[in-house]
Design a protein around this motif. Structure first.
Motif, short mmCIF file in Angstrom:
data_model
loop_
_atom_site.label_atom_id
_atom_site.label_comp_id
_atom_site.label_asym_id
_atom_site.label_seq_id
_atom_site.Cartn_x
_atom_site.Cartn_y
_atom_site.Cartn_z
N GLU A 28 52.72 43.43 52.48
CA GLU A 28 54.18 43.55 52.56
C GLU A 28 54.82 42.91 51.35
O GLU A 28 54.26 41.95 50.78
CB GLU A 28 54.71 42.85 53.81
CG GLU A 28 54.46 43.56 55.11
CD GLU A 28 55.14 42.85 56.27
OE1 GLU A 28 55.87 43.51 57.03
OE2 GLU A 28 54.95 41.62 56.40
N GLY B 202 58.37 49.59 47.80
CA GLY B 202 57.11 49.44 48.51
C GLY B 202 56.16 50.60 48.22
O GLY B 202 54.97 50.40 47.92
N ALA C 216 54.88 39.00 47.50
CA ALA C 216 54.16 39.93 48.36
C ALA C 216 52.93 39.24 48.93
O ALA C 216 52.46 38.24 48.39
CB ALA C 216 53.73 41.18 47.56
N SER D 28 46.07 46.03 53.31
CA SER D 28 47.47 46.20 53.72
C SER D 28 48.28 45.04 53.16
O SER D 28 47.73 44.02 52.74
CB SER D 28 47.60 46.24 55.25
OG SER D 28 47.20 45.00 55.81
N PHE E 276 52.67 49.49 51.22
CA PHE E 276 53.40 48.24 51.32
C PHE E 276 54.83 48.51 51.81
O PHE E 276 55.50 49.40 51.30
CB PHE E 276 53.46 47.54 49.96
CG PHE E 276 52.21 46.79 49.61
CD1 PHE E 276 52.20 45.40 49.56
CD2 PHE E 276 51.03 47.47 49.34
CE1 PHE E 276 51.04 44.71 49.23
CE2 PHE E 276 49.86 46.79 49.02
CZ PHE E 276 49.87 45.40 48.97
N ALA E 277 55.25 47.72 52.80
CA ALA E 277 56.62 47.83 53.31
C ALA E 277 57.44 46.66 52.77
O ALA E 277 56.90 45.62 52.38
CB ALA E 277 56.61 47.80 54.83
N ILE E 278 58.77 46.82 52.75
CA ILE E 278 59.68 45.73 52.36
C ILE E 278 60.10 45.02 53.65
O ILE E 278 60.72 45.62 54.53
CB ILE E 278 60.90 46.27 51.61
CG1 ILE E 278 60.45 46.96 50.31
CG2 ILE E 278 61.87 45.14 51.29
CD1 ILE E 278 61.58 47.62 49.53
N SER E 279 59.73 43.74 53.77
CA SER E 279 59.97 43.01 55.01
C SER E 279 61.46 42.93 55.35
O SER E 279 61.85 43.01 56.52
CB SER E 279 59.40 41.59 54.91
OG SER E 279 58.02 41.62 54.68
N THR F 190 52.69 50.37 45.92
CA THR F 190 51.40 50.87 46.42
C THR F 190 50.74 51.75 45.37
O THR F 190 49.53 51.64 45.12
CB THR F 190 51.60 51.66 47.73
OG1 THR F 190 52.29 50.85 48.68
CG2 THR F 190 50.26 52.08 48.32
N THR G 135 57.73 40.57 50.52
CA THR G 135 58.44 39.63 51.38
C THR G 135 59.70 39.04 50.76
O THR G 135 60.50 38.44 51.47
CB THR G 135 57.50 38.47 51.77
OG1 THR G 135 56.99 37.85 50.57
CG2 THR G 135 56.33 38.98 52.60
#
Length: 378
Positions: A197, A145, A221, A195, A128-131, A149, A199
């Motif tokens: 993110e 993130g 998220a 997948s 997971f990425a940080i938007s 995960t 958000t």
């Protein structure tokens, strides 16, 4: 009819044993109180019911159907057509900003639920990425993130009845590249790809509380689930929680520490991971588990599922030839052709197994990539 009595106060302790499948449990669920007492009560009641269902081996994919009813404030809840039949709230206590709710829960697990008649399905979990990285400046939680995960992976490993995490990856997951995604899934023995993110991590001061400096922080998220065989998007969902941020505005937080995850905010984030896992169960638990042939030699076939997926020696499986194709729009399509070949599990390893072909004269037609389905025991 004999019954079980179970008290859950942080840990599960079985007091009376029983030889029957039906059981009643006395469970204490907990929740942090923030928005309102009714919201905290709902979260604590959900926690209690989830713990009882998990311990009893009931089908947790049906938990999401109970949640709307648990949101209404009653002393008793009666259900039909569900493994949870009756919930009685015994007492509710508030202490140190938390709500503790004790309930008696009647559970009647079924032996025919999907997770009991097929193998667990492999998941490839994307990081997971940080938007909006600027949202992470409060507390310096730029690694949240990666930590989330890991929390979702642990949630699936500990509580999921239908899935195992085959691997995690930092490779970007894109629904616009289905052929790349199917290769990625194949390389990781994954039937599905997840997948998502983070958000929203914004924060606000809340003046309604006695402490004028109380900070409330969002955690939002999204999640996407793709079919690893075709690259098709199967599910998308959004999640949001808000909780008190109990740390100093200038402190830097370690998002792998117990201090962070045991806080009211960390507990809210964990609740999101549980809801993601439950949505996986309710959406995909009854999809067929599709072990794949990875090697053949003589009368022996090796497959990409093993002990962690629930494979046991003596299991019987039916073979299907894989005949996938790409349609005129360039979309991969799955196609399976049933055969008369059956196989029996001979040896089981952690993530693979060896099967013996019951029709040796047909063994030569089996190829890597062929799929199998578990046959029900009569």
């Amino acid at each position: 009819m004999s019954k079980k009595y179970l008290t859950l106060l942080g840990s599960l302790c079985l007091l009376l044993s029983s030889q029957i499948s039906a059981a009643w449990f006395e469970v204490t669920g907990t929740a942090v109180q923030l928005e309102s007492e009714s919201t905290a009560r709902k979260n604590a009641l959900e926690d209690a019911v989830f713990q009882a269902m998990s311990y009893a081996g009931a089908d947790i994919s049906s938990f999401s159907y109970l949640q709307p009813y648990l949101a209404t404030e009653h002393s008793e809840y009666q259900f039909s057509g569900n493994e949870v039949r009756h919930v009685m709230v015994l007492k509710t206590q508030k202490r140190s900003g938390k709500v503790y709710l004790t309930a008696r829960i009647d559970v009647y697990p079924s032996a025919k639920t999907c997770h009991k008649v097929q193998y667990k399905k492999g998941l490839l979990l994307g990081e997971f990425a940080i938007s909006y990285p600027q949202h992470a400046s409060l507390g310096g939680v730029y690694q949240l993130g990666e930590s989330f995960t890991s929390i979702l992976k642990r949630q699936i490993e500990r509580n999921s009845q239908s899935f195992v995490v085959s691997n995690t990856t930092r490779v970007p997951i894109s629904a616009g590249q289905p052929s790349v995604m199917t290769m990625l899934a194949e390389d990781n023995d994954a039937q599905y790809i997840i997948s998502g993110e983070i958000t929203d991590l914004t924060s606000t001061l809340d003046q309604k509380f006695l402490r004028s400096d109380q900070i409330n922080r969002q955690f939002a998220a999204n999640i996407q689930i793709m079919d690893g065989k075709t690259g098709e998007m199967l599910m998308q969902n959004n999640y949001r929680e808000v909780a008190e941020w109990p740390f100093s505005r200038v402190s830097k937080l370690d998002t792998t520490s117990a201090r962070f995850w045991q806080s009211s905010y960390g507990q809210a984030v964990q609740r999101v991971s549980r809801n993601m896992m439950l949505d996986l169960e309710s959406t995909l638990s009854c999809k067929a588990s599709l072990p794949e042939v990875v090697n053949t030699y003589g009368n022996t076939v090796q497959v990409n599922v093993g002990r962690i997926h629930g494979v046991e020696s003596g299991d019987r499986l039916a073979l299907w030839h894989s005949a996938g194709f790409i349609d005129q729009h360039g979309i991969p399509r799955n196609r399976m052709i049933q055969t008369d070949i059956t196989l029996t599990v001979d040896r089981v390893y952690e993530k693979s197994a060896e099967l013996l072909v019951e029709q040796p004269d047909l063994a030569g037609s089996i190829q890597p990539g062929d799929l199998l389905t578990k046959q029900l025991q009569k």
